[in-house]
Design a protein around this motif. Structure first.
Motif, PDB file in Angstrom:
ATOM      1  N   LYS A 174       4.275-134.142 -63.396  1.00  0.00           N
ATOM      2  CA  LYS A 174       2.767-134.750 -63.912  1.00  0.00           C
ATOM      3  C   LYS A 174       1.916-133.548 -63.553  1.00  0.00           C
ATOM      4  CE  LYS A 174      -0.186-138.617 -63.958  1.00  0.00           C
ATOM      5  NZ  LYS A 174      -0.207-140.072 -63.201  1.00  0.00           N
ATOM      6  N   MET A 175       1.243-133.051 -64.541  1.00  0.00           N
ATOM      7  CA  MET A 175       0.400-131.778 -64.260  1.00  0.00           C
ATOM      8  C   MET A 175      -1.265-132.309 -64.177  1.00  0.00           C
ATOM      9  SD  MET A 175       2.484-129.563 -63.828  1.00  0.00           S
ATOM     10  CE  MET A 175       1.380-127.984 -63.775  1.00  0.00           C
ATOM     11  N   VAL A 176      -1.646-133.362 -65.062  1.00  0.00           N
ATOM     12  CA  VAL A 176      -2.926-133.751 -64.987  1.00  0.00           C
ATOM     13  C   VAL A 176      -2.921-134.987 -64.019  1.00  0.00           C
ATOM     14  CG1 VAL A 176      -4.905-134.585 -66.377  1.00  0.00           C
ATOM     15  CG2 VAL A 176      -3.217-132.828 -67.127  1.00  0.00           C
ATOM     16  N   VAL A 177      -3.660-134.994 -62.929  1.00  0.00           N
ATOM     17  CA  VAL A 177      -3.964-135.893 -62.147  1.00  0.00           C
ATOM     18  C   VAL A 177      -5.102-136.946 -62.596  1.00  0.00           C
ATOM     19  CG1 VAL A 177      -2.732-134.937 -60.318  1.00  0.00           C
ATOM     20  CG2 VAL A 177      -5.103-134.783 -60.636  1.00  0.00           C
ATOM     21  N   GLU A 178      -5.101-138.141 -62.029  1.00  0.00           N
ATOM     22  CA  GLU A 178      -6.089-139.118 -62.275  1.00  0.00           C
ATOM     23  C   GLU A 178      -7.575-138.296 -62.184  1.00  0.00           C
ATOM     24  OE1 GLU A 178      -7.857-142.065 -63.889  1.00  0.00           O
ATOM     25  OE2 GLU A 178      -5.801-141.894 -63.807  1.00  0.00           O
ATOM     26  N   VAL A 191      -0.114-116.915 -73.087  1.00  0.00           N
ATOM     27  CA  VAL A 191      -1.111-117.345 -73.960  1.00  0.00           C
ATOM     28  C   VAL A 191      -1.995-118.593 -73.406  1.00  0.00           C
ATOM     29  CG1 VAL A 191      -0.116-116.581 -75.955  1.00  0.00           C
ATOM     30  CG2 VAL A 191       0.553-118.812 -75.323  1.00  0.00           C
ATOM     31  N   PHE A 192      -3.123-118.925 -74.062  1.00  0.00           N
ATOM     32  CA  PHE A 192      -4.034-119.789 -73.661  1.00  0.00           C
ATOM     33  C   PHE A 192      -4.732-119.573 -72.321  1.00  0.00           C
ATOM     34  CE2 PHE A 192      -0.559-122.097 -76.171  1.00  0.00           C
ATOM     35  CZ  PHE A 192      -1.388-122.159 -77.306  1.00  0.00           C
ATOM     36  N   MET A 193      -4.818-118.496 -71.763  1.00  0.00           N
ATOM     37  CA  MET A 193      -5.256-118.255 -70.554  1.00  0.00           C
ATOM     38  C   MET A 193      -5.979-116.883 -70.586  1.00  0.00           C
ATOM     39  SD  MET A 193      -4.543-120.539 -68.282  1.00  0.00           S
ATOM     40  CE  MET A 193      -5.235-120.075 -66.914  1.00  0.00           C
ATOM     41  N   VAL A 194      -7.269-116.827 -70.007  1.00  0.00           N
ATOM     42  CA  VAL A 194      -8.057-115.672 -70.271  1.00  0.00           C
ATOM     43  C   VAL A 194      -7.460-114.462 -69.310  1.00  0.00           C
ATOM     44  CG1 VAL A 194     -10.552-114.752 -69.599  1.00  0.00           C
ATOM     45  CG2 VAL A 194     -10.163-116.971 -70.529  1.00  0.00           C
ATOM     46  N   LEU A 253     -11.639-128.551 -70.702  1.00  0.00           N
ATOM     47  CA  LEU A 253     -10.140-128.232 -70.478  1.00  0.00           C
ATOM     48  C   LEU A 253      -9.705-126.882 -69.715  1.00  0.00           C
ATOM     49  CD1 LEU A 253      -8.183-129.595 -73.755  1.00  0.00           C
ATOM     50  CD2 LEU A 253      -7.845-130.170 -71.302  1.00  0.00           C
ATOM     51  N   MET A 254     -10.726-126.045 -70.110  1.00  0.00           N
ATOM     52  CA  MET A 254     -10.417-124.741 -69.334  1.00  0.00           C
ATOM     53  C   MET A 254     -10.545-124.625 -67.878  1.00  0.00           C
ATOM     54  SD  MET A 254     -10.112-122.543 -71.905  1.00  0.00           S
ATOM     55  CE  MET A 254     -10.323-120.945 -71.085  1.00  0.00           C
ATOM     56  N   ASN A 257      -4.254-125.060 -63.729  1.00  0.00           N
ATOM     57  CA  ASN A 257      -3.229-126.139 -63.081  1.00  0.00           C
ATOM     58  C   ASN A 257      -2.102-126.626 -64.260  1.00  0.00           C
ATOM     59  OD1 ASN A 257      -4.772-126.010 -60.888  1.00  0.00           O
ATOM     60  ND2 ASN A 257      -5.908-127.702 -61.402  1.00  0.00           N
ATOM     61  N   ILE A 258      -2.546-126.624 -65.332  1.00  0.00           N
ATOM     62  CA  ILE A 258      -1.448-127.171 -66.385  1.00  0.00           C
ATOM     63  C   ILE A 258      -0.525-125.841 -66.933  1.00  0.00           C
ATOM     64  CG2 ILE A 258      -1.621-128.113 -68.842  1.00  0.00           C
ATOM     65  CD1 ILE A 258      -4.356-129.148 -68.267  1.00  0.00           C
ATOM     66  N   ILE A 259      -1.063-124.774 -67.353  1.00  0.00           N
ATOM     67  CA  ILE A 259      -0.443-123.849 -67.751  1.00  0.00           C
ATOM     68  C   ILE A 259       0.651-122.875 -66.790  1.00  0.00           C
ATOM     69  CG2 ILE A 259      -0.412-121.603 -69.030  1.00  0.00           C
ATOM     70  CD1 ILE A 259      -1.254-124.268 -70.753  1.00  0.00           C
ATOM     71  N   SER A 260       1.773-122.641 -66.853  1.00  0.00           N
ATOM     72  CA  SER A 260       2.451-122.080 -65.893  1.00  0.00           C
ATOM     73  C   SER A 260       2.243-120.615 -65.670  1.00  0.00           C
ATOM     74  CB  SER A 260       4.105-121.994 -66.140  1.00  0.00           C
ATOM     75  OG  SER A 260       4.869-120.944 -65.806  1.00  0.00           O
TER      76      SER A 260
END
Length: 164
Positions: A10-14, A135-138, A121-122, A127-130
Motif C-alpha cells: 500500500k503506497m497511498v496511506v489514509e 517517467v512521471f517525475m520531474v 498528486l505531484m 512516495n508512489i513512484i519507485s
C-alpha cells in the motif's frame, strides 16, 4: 482480485487520501487559473483561460462555487467531460485519416479541476513512484533507462573473460 492486491504494498496511506480529497481553497483555484495557458484552444464552453484570468475579480465566485460543487460531489461530470475532438493535419498533402492527429479541446472548468488534482498528486509522487522508474517525475526521463542499458551492455561486451 483481493488476493492479488494483498501482495501489493500500500503506497497511498489514509493521510495521503485526506490531502488529496481536502476542500479546495479559493487561493488554490486562483493560482491554478493563472497558471493555465492563457491562449490555448477553446473547449466546448467556448472560453479560453485568458477569459477567466482577465475577469477573475468578477467571476471568481462562480468558478470557485463550481469547483467546490465538484469536489463535494454535487455536480455532474457530464458537463465537465464535454470535449471537442479536432483533427489537426500532420502533413500538407492529406490522403487519409492517418494523416491527422486528433486533439481534445477540454473546457476550462475541466482543466482547472484536473490541474488541482495534478498539483495535489505531484506532492505524493516520490512516495508512489519507485526510484527505478524514470517517467512521471520531474528531472527523470525515460531516456535515462536507455542510456543505463546501453552502458551495461557496453561493459559486458568489453569485459575480459575470467577474473572478476
Amino acid at each position: 482480485m483481493d488476493q492479488a492486491l494483498s501482495y501489493v504494498k500500500k503506497m497511498v496511506v489514509e493521510e495521503d487520501n485526506v490531502s488529496l480529497t481536502k476542500s479546495v481553497t479559493d487561493l488554490e483555484m486562483e493560482e491554478v487559473v493563472f497558471h493555465l495557458g492563457a491562449n490555448k484552444a477553446q473547449g466546448s464552453d467556448s472560453f479560453s483561460a485568458l477569459f477567466f484570468q482577465s475577469s477573475w475579480k468578477e467571476g471568481s465566485k462562480e468558478v470557485c462555487g463550481m469547483v467546490h460543487e465538484f469536489f463535494e460531489g454535487r455536480s455532474g461530470l457530464k458537463e465537465l467531460n464535454a470535449t471537442n475532438i479536432v483533427l489537426i493535419p500532420k502533413i500538407v498533402k492529406l490522403e487519409g485519416v492517418h494523416h491527422f492527429r486528433p486533439i481534445g479541446l477540454c473546457n476550462v472548468a475541466y482543466k482547472l479541476i484536473a490541474k488541482i488534482l495534478t498539483n495535489r498528486l505531484m506532492e505524493l509522487m516520490e512516495n508512489i513512484i519507485s526510484c527505478n522508474q524514470r517517467v512521471f517525475m520531474v528531472g527523470r526521463m525515460i531516456q535515462d533507462n536507455i542510456i543505463l542499458t546501453h552502458e551495461a551492455f557496453h561493459y559486458l561486451k568489453n569485459k575480459k573473460t575470467g577474473g572478476k
